[in-house]
Write an enzyme that holds these catalytic residues in place. Structure first.
Site, PDB file in Angstrom:
ATOM      1  N   THR A   8       0.810  -1.224   0.000  1.00  0.00           N
ATOM      2  CA  THR A   8       0.000   0.000   0.000  1.00  0.00           C
ATOM      3  C   THR A   8       0.844   1.275   0.000  1.00  0.00           C
ATOM      4  OG1 THR A   8      -0.090  -0.082   2.414  1.00  0.00           O
ATOM      5  CG2 THR A   8      -1.923  -1.107   1.202  1.00  0.00           C
ATOM      6  N   CYS A   9       2.150   1.144   0.000  1.00  0.00           N
ATOM      7  CA  CYS A   9       3.060   2.299   0.074  1.00  0.00           C
ATOM      8  C   CYS A   9       3.294   2.889  -1.322  1.00  0.00           C
ATOM      9  CB  CYS A   9       4.376   1.862   0.701  1.00  0.00           C
ATOM     10  SG  CYS A   9       5.659   3.121   0.691  1.00  0.00           S
ATOM     11  N   ASP A  10       2.965   4.164  -1.490  1.00  0.00           N
ATOM     12  CA  ASP A  10       3.160   4.828  -2.784  1.00  0.00           C
ATOM     13  C   ASP A  10       4.622   4.848  -3.210  1.00  0.00           C
ATOM     14  OD1 ASP A  10       0.460   5.330  -3.115  1.00  0.00           O
ATOM     15  OD2 ASP A  10       0.572   7.347  -2.252  1.00  0.00           O
TER      16      ASP A  10
END
Length: 105
Positions: A8-10
């Site tokens: 979920t980390c950009d």
């Protein structure tokens, strides 16, 4: 090449997009491989813990003073991301220096 981080980390997604041969290892879902945190802490020290994260800010002071190895094992989202293993060489973050070292755009 392995990118350790969160799905979920950009920033992890940006790294993966620029490193087509890399695979993501989601540390929140899978934990850390044996020995990785010890190597990363030896290489990066306290910089491995993201003290700007929501997770860090939500921890009580008593938790924050625990040894980094224990803290990261219990709260993988505290790790500064991404941690990239390029054939044994570790890189932390997605800075211009890391991108240049990895030959990424």
């Amino acid at each position: 090449m392995i990118v350790y981080g969160l799905s979920t980390c950009d920033t992890c997604r940006k790294a993966l997009k620029s490193l087509p041969d890399a695979t993501l290892f989601d540390v929140r879902d899978r934990g850390f491989p044996k020995g990785l945190l010890t190597r990363a802490l030896a290489a990066f020290g306290s910089a491995l813990i993201n003290t700007r994260s929501t997770t860090w800010r939500s921890l009580p002071e008593s938790e924050r003073t625990r040894p980094a190895l224990e803290l990261l094992n219990d709260h993988p989202a505290l790790m500064k991301r991404p941690l990239i293993d390029d054939d044994g060489t570790l890189h932390l973050g997605w800075t211009p220096e890391v991108r240049q070292a990895l030959g990424a755009a």
